[in-house]
Design an enzyme around this catalytic site. Structure first.
Site, PDB file in Angstrom:
ATOM      1  N   HIS A  91       0.814  -1.219   0.000  1.00 12.60           N
ATOM      2  CA  HIS A  91       0.000   0.000   0.000  1.00 12.60           C
ATOM      3  C   HIS A  91       0.848   1.271   0.000  1.00 12.60           C
ATOM      4  O   HIS A  91       0.334   2.368  -0.152  1.00 12.60           O
ATOM      5  CB  HIS A  91      -1.053  -0.018   1.128  1.00 12.60           C
ATOM      6  CG  HIS A  91      -0.547   0.297   2.500  1.00 12.60           C
ATOM      7  ND1 HIS A  91      -0.351  -0.657   3.460  1.00 12.60           N
ATOM      8  CD2 HIS A  91      -0.214   1.466   3.090  1.00 12.60           C
ATOM      9  CE1 HIS A  91       0.083  -0.097   4.578  1.00 12.60           C
ATOM     10  NE2 HIS A  91       0.174   1.205   4.371  1.00 12.60           N
ATOM     11  N   ASP A 121       0.228  -7.526   1.468  1.00 10.56           N
ATOM     12  CA  ASP A 121       0.614  -6.111   1.568  1.00 10.56           C
ATOM     13  C   ASP A 121       2.144  -5.944   1.607  1.00 10.56           C
ATOM     14  O   ASP A 121       2.682  -5.191   2.409  1.00 10.56           O
ATOM     15  CB  ASP A 121      -0.039  -5.455   2.794  1.00 10.56           C
ATOM     16  CG  ASP A 121      -0.105  -3.931   2.647  1.00 10.56           C
ATOM     17  OD1 ASP A 121       0.505  -3.390   1.705  1.00 10.56           O
ATOM     18  OD2 ASP A 121      -0.754  -3.287   3.490  1.00 10.56           O
ATOM     19  N   GLY A 198       2.810   6.569   8.015  1.00  4.98           N
ATOM     20  CA  GLY A 198       4.178   6.820   7.578  1.00  4.98           C
ATOM     21  C   GLY A 198       5.128   5.750   8.088  1.00  4.98           C
ATOM     22  O   GLY A 198       6.212   5.551   7.545  1.00  4.98           O
ATOM     23  N   ASN A 199       4.721   5.035   9.152  1.00  2.43           N
ATOM     24  CA  ASN A 199       5.499   3.890   9.624  1.00  2.43           C
ATOM     25  C   ASN A 199       5.337   2.695   8.702  1.00  2.43           C
ATOM     26  O   ASN A 199       6.112   1.745   8.758  1.00  2.43           O
ATOM     27  CB  ASN A 199       5.043   3.465  11.028  1.00  2.43           C
ATOM     28  CG  ASN A 199       5.825   4.156  12.132  1.00  2.43           C
ATOM     29  OD1 ASN A 199       5.259   4.915  12.914  1.00  2.43           O
ATOM     30  ND2 ASN A 199       7.127   3.912  12.183  1.00  2.43           N
ATOM     31  N   SER A 200       4.320   2.731   7.865  1.00  3.62           N
ATOM     32  CA  SER A 200       4.008   1.593   7.003  1.00  3.62           C
ATOM     33  C   SER A 200       5.221   1.140   6.209  1.00  3.62           C
ATOM     34  O   SER A 200       5.848   1.940   5.527  1.00  3.62           O
ATOM     35  CB  SER A 200       2.886   1.973   6.023  1.00  3.62           C
ATOM     36  OG  SER A 200       1.661   1.914   6.674  1.00  3.62           O
ATOM     37  N   LEU A 252      -8.853 -23.169  -5.049  1.00  5.92           N
ATOM     38  CA  LEU A 252      -9.837 -24.240  -5.265  1.00  5.92           C
ATOM     39  C   LEU A 252     -11.264 -23.692  -5.209  1.00  5.92           C
ATOM     40  O   LEU A 252     -12.199 -24.335  -5.677  1.00  5.92           O
ATOM     41  CB  LEU A 252      -9.675 -25.333  -4.196  1.00  5.92           C
ATOM     42  CG  LEU A 252      -8.469 -26.263  -4.331  1.00  5.92           C
ATOM     43  CD1 LEU A 252      -8.343 -27.121  -3.090  1.00  5.92           C
ATOM     44  CD2 LEU A 252      -8.601 -27.146  -5.577  1.00  5.92           C
ATOM     45  N   GLY A 253     -11.411 -22.507  -4.648  1.00  6.44           N
ATOM     46  CA  GLY A 253     -12.740 -21.913  -4.508  1.00  6.44           C
ATOM     47  C   GLY A 253     -13.373 -22.185  -3.165  1.00  6.44           C
ATOM     48  O   GLY A 253     -14.589 -22.124  -3.023  1.00  6.44           O
TER      49      GLY A 253
END
Lengths: 466, 463
Positions: A91, A121, A198-200, A252-253
């Site tokens: 992100h 992510d 901002g730490n992301s 596989l669903g």
């Protein structure tokens, strides 16, 4: 003179100073508990990690109200190899047109995005520094204990070189699908080390100076409830991205629920099959909701609590794509085996594109969206936004519509639509018919490129224009 | 000078006061007397109103209520003119009459709306002759500026529909385009079309609003101003009631084709090379409808329906088509001429029955688990975009603190099975629920769908 001196003699400023003075010893006392050995460990860990920190400034592509815009963002990351691979969040670096990295020596470099994985992510970047770079080492996240001291490092609110201290609150927090965040394949390390915007993408560091997690989420409105992706799963994803540019997973669903949704009895081991996607190999093979998955290729499966679910999903995802898998199931009291062939899991995030002349943006359909919208898989494009007053919006197209056909052609991909669209623009085609689905209802939307002048004029507006 | 004037006004004021006291002033006693005299003529009108969003073509239905005034003992009613306005279809009229403490519900039909006053007329349907208490209007209905009037209505906001009384003053008298008495207080919904009573206890009109231009009124309307429709405006219609409205449904089952349509506007006609424009583009064919059975396809353009040319070019023309179908009998065989891919085509269709709407759907309250469940009607299926493969009942309400609430069930969830018993109807659910009450299990496993995904809820009933 007198009056003035009286005014300056107000007691409040003094009191304020006094308050501050009282506060300082408390802070010092707080620090004193970390003196000696532990203080030294924190300092060492911070010193080990600091040179590898990267402050990331991506130019991100966002689609708002039918328009593509570029916005500036800030995030964190860390170098993981001497030749310049950098890890951050998807992100942060995903959907960006440019990623600038500021290293610990304040040098600025533009990074290439090697690959991203929205499901975990995670994004991997590559720097070409022309020299060996200091890099971070990963620790094991499997052996973590709650209560361990950890440091969160990065650029909260763009403030570079920041570190905060806390402990691991919980080692395996399950967040499910809460608040639009889906992390199907991992639990989270929960920490009270301050994590802010901002730490992301920054590292969560243990006292040995190793990365044990990637700081990713913070609970809004809460104090110091932050979440990091555990290092073990991150490393697998990073390795796959460096090797192939992406992470390939099997599908596989099947959707799972913990056994507790059915029973408290711990002797019943397995995972409840909550849902079987209507167009999937599991459905074709005859797996039914309510079946209990007890084994995959003979290996037992158990998800008694919801925290156990990511591991079950990962087990399916890690199967080789396009190969036969044997599922051991419990249907009622009967044990059955079903064979199915794995498919490759499609991207959970669709590409978006802007169509300037008509004033709207379009996103690719995801399997989830296709199912919700009752559209055959592989067909249609989602209208993600329309500029108010633009041609698309004036013609009656609206965000959420799914374009099924353009003139007589069934729309199957963004590139195909792009081609048809550009042809229409180049040839200045006057009338183009779209067949769209809105909820359960389909309708025709005619784009009349010469018809903008006929848009209804608001009577009220006319009165105010002099 | 000024003082002199003041004293003269004072005298005048005193004189007026005396004369009013001599007549029937609006005192508490007189108000109570008027209320006793005229409130029995009030009844409550309930109806279903469907508005179609002209942009999306989607129909939204809701239940409504209004005050109605009995204006002749044989069952002629006057009510709010908003029942008949553009883009809105009102149907399924029921009138609740309170007599001697007992409520009687009648069906009613809408009559054609007068062109010059925003009042709707209805007639109660009853096999036995009626003799209802009614309002007697006073023909000479002049009001003076500042005059106080009593207004009768019902408490619609609390939904208990008790008759109410309020007092207002004539705040302005407008002379053109016709004499209009404006009132100084806002009108509550239950007081619109309420009888207006002067200080002599005469009913001199009813309250109301004019339609705005977007609702089909004149451009220079005074919509939004609460006013008195004086008796002169509507007495002719009371004396000789208008005919039954063509829009009125015949009650019971309605005919249904099962298509969504769009008007064939000029540029759409140009795109398909059709001349002249006008017609209805079939945009959606509902699954299971008679249109589907007859072979209608999206993109077909209806040009003639049952011998009548269809020349729709405006969004609102779609409504006329809906009305046209409603005017037919279910089971009627209809010939439809259309264009498919530019070529003429004739289809024979047997009209079906309009499926029950969500308002008429069967409902069941499961007090054991704390759920109110409802049949998934066709309109709900459309609104929620549920495929035909989704069978079950929809949770309309979860009773707070109930076992279902504790199990985190939510409204909108579709229950597909209870303890392995499949649920496809409210009756199925009821049977499953009965079985649970008989067996008293510690836990009930409910298989349900929420959004696009399915899953299990584990509910622990309290025995």
């Amino acid at each position: 003179m007198k009056a003035e001196s009286r005014r300056t003699d107000k007691p409040t400023p003094k009191g304020g100073r006094l308050g501050l003075l009282l506060f300082l010893p408390l802070l010092l006392a707080g620090c004193a508990t970390l003196s000696g050995n532990v203080q030294q460990q924190v300092l060492d860990a911070k010193k080990t990690m600091a040179p590898t920190l990267v402050h990331i400034r991506p130019v991100k592509e966002v689609f708002v109200q039918g328009q593509r815009q570029e916005v500036l963002a800030v995030g964190s990351g860390f170098i993981i190899s001497a030749d310049g691979f950098v890890v951050t969040n998807e992100h942060v670096a995903g959907e960006s047109s440019q990623v600038i990295c500021v290293l610990s020596d304040n040098s600025e470099l533009e990074a290439r995005v090697v690959g991203t994985d929205p499901d975990t992510d995670i994004a991997v970047l590559k720097l070409e520094a022309g020299r060996d770079l200091p890099y971070a080492r990963f620790g094991r996240s499997a052996s973590l204990e709650s209560g361990e001291l950890v440091l969160a490092m990065g650029s909260p609110h763009g403030l570079t070189r920041s570190a905060s201290l806390g402990i691991i609150s919980v080692t395996d927090r399950y967040l499910g699908d809460s608040g639009g965040i889906t992390a199907p394949y991992n639990n989270w390390i929960q920490t009270d080390a301050a994590i802010n915007r901002g730490n992301s993408g920054g590292p969560l560091v243990n006292l040995r100076g190793e990365v044990i997690g990637i700081n990713t989420l913070a609970l809004l409105g809460a104090e110091n409830v932050g979440f990091a992706i555990p290092a073990d799963i991150a490393r697998e994803v990073i390795d796959a991205i460096i090797a192939n540019g992406r992470v390939q997973r099997s599908w596989l669903g099947l959707s799972f629920q913990e056994m507790r949704a059915k029973t408290d009895d711990p002797s019943v081991q397995g995972a409840v099959i909550a849902d079987v996607a209507p167009v999937s190999s599991a459905h074709e093979a005859g797996v039914k909701p309510g079946d209990i998955l007890v084994g995959v290729n003979g290996q037992p499966v158990n998800a008694h609590y919801e925290e156990d679910l990511p591991a079950v999903r990962k087990r399916i995802a890690d199967l080789p794509v396009g190969e036969k898998v044997t599922l051991q199931l419990l249907r009622g009291d009967t044990a059955i085996e079903i064979e199915a062939v794995t498919e490759e899991k499609m991207a959970s995030k669709g590409m978006q594109a802007e169509f300037l002349e008509w004033g709207f943006t379009v996103a690719e359909m995801t399997p989830e969206l296709a199912r919700r919208a009752q559209v055959p898989p592989g067909e249609g494009l989602l209208v993600s936004g329309c500029i108010p007053g633009g041609l698309a919006s004036a013609s009656g197209l609206a965000a959420g519509d799914i374009i099924l056909k353009m003139d007589e052609e069934t729309i199957r991909s963004l590139s195909q639509f792009d081609e048809l669209y550009n042809k229409a623009i180049d040839e200045k085609t006057k009338l183009i018919m779209l067949f769209v689905k809105r909820g359960a209802v389909t309708r025709f939307v005619l784009i009349n490129s010469e018809g903008m002048g006929e848009a209804p004029v608001d009577k009220e507006m006319l009165e105010y224009v002099d | 000078m000024w003082i002199k004037h003041k004293s003269r006004y004072l005298l005048l004021a005193m004189a007026v006061t005396t004369s009013v006291v001599n007549a029937n002033a609006l005192t508490q006693e007189s108000l109570q007397a008027f209320f006793e005299q005229w409130s029995p003529a009030l009844c409550v009108l309930k109806f279903t109103q469907a508005a179609i969003d002209p942009r999306t073509g989607e129909e939204q239905q809701q239940q409504g209520s209004a005050v109605a005034v009995v204006v002749s003992p044989d069952g002629l009613l006057m009510s709010n003119g908003y029942l008949q306005r553009e883009n809105v279809t009102t149907s399924n009229f029921r009138v609740v009459v309170l007599r001697d403490g007992e409520e009687t519900e009648y069906k009613a039909t809408l009559l054609e709306k007068p062109k010059d006053v925003n009042i709707s007329f209805l007639r109660i349907k009853s096999d036995a002759p009626l003799n209802l208490p009614s309002v007697r209007f006073t023909r000479n209905s002049r009001l003076g500026l500042g005059e106080e009037v009593a207004i009768l209505g019902v408490m619609s906001e609390t939904m208990d529909f008790q008759p109410t009384l309020s007092v207002a003053r004539v705040s302005a008298i407008l002379e053109s385009p016709r004499i209009t008495y404006c009132l100084d207080t806002p009108l509550k919904l239950g007081s619109v079309t309420g009888p207006v009573i002067n200080d002599k206890g005469e009913v001199v009109g009813v309250t109301g609003f004019e339609l705005s231009s977007t609702e089909g009124g004149d451009l220079y309307t005074r919509s939004g101003v609460p006013m008195v429709f004086q008796t002169e405006l509507f007495i002719p219609y009371v004396d000789s009631p208008p005919g039954e409205s063509a829009e009125e449904e015949e009650g019971g089952e309605e005919a249904w084709l099962g298509v969504f349509t769009q008007p064939l506007k000029e540029d759409y006609a140009e795109y398909w090379g059709i001349d002249p424009p006008g017609g209805l583009i079939v945009s959606t064919v509902m699954p299971g409808s008679s249109a589907e059975a007859a072979g209608f396809q999206p993109g077909d353009i209806i040009r003639v329906f049952d011998g009548q040319p269809i020349q729709a070019t405006l969004d609102r023309d779609v409504l006329d088509f809906t009305q046209m179908i409603r005017g037919k009998q279910p089971g009627a065989a209809v010939t439809v001429e259309l264009l498919r891919g530019g070529a003429p085509l004739t289809l024979q269709v047997t009209l079906g029955v309009r499926p029950r709407s969500a308002q008429e759907a069967g409902e069941y309250t499961d007090e054991t688990l704390g759920l109110v469940v409802r049949e998934i009607t066709q309109d709900l299926r459309t609104v929620l975009n549920l495929g035909e493969d989704v069978q079950g009942v929809i949770v309309r309400r979860v009773i707070s603190g109930s076992p279902a609430h504790v199990a985190r069930m939510q409204p909108g969830v579709i229950v597909m099975s209870i303890d392995n018993t499949p649920v496809t109807s409210v009756e199925d659910y009821e049977k499953g629920s009965d079985a649970i009450r008989a067996a008293k299990p510690a836990e009930v496993s409910i298989f349900a769908r929420a959004g696009a995904a399915t899953g299990f809820f584990r509910v622990r009933p309290r025995w």
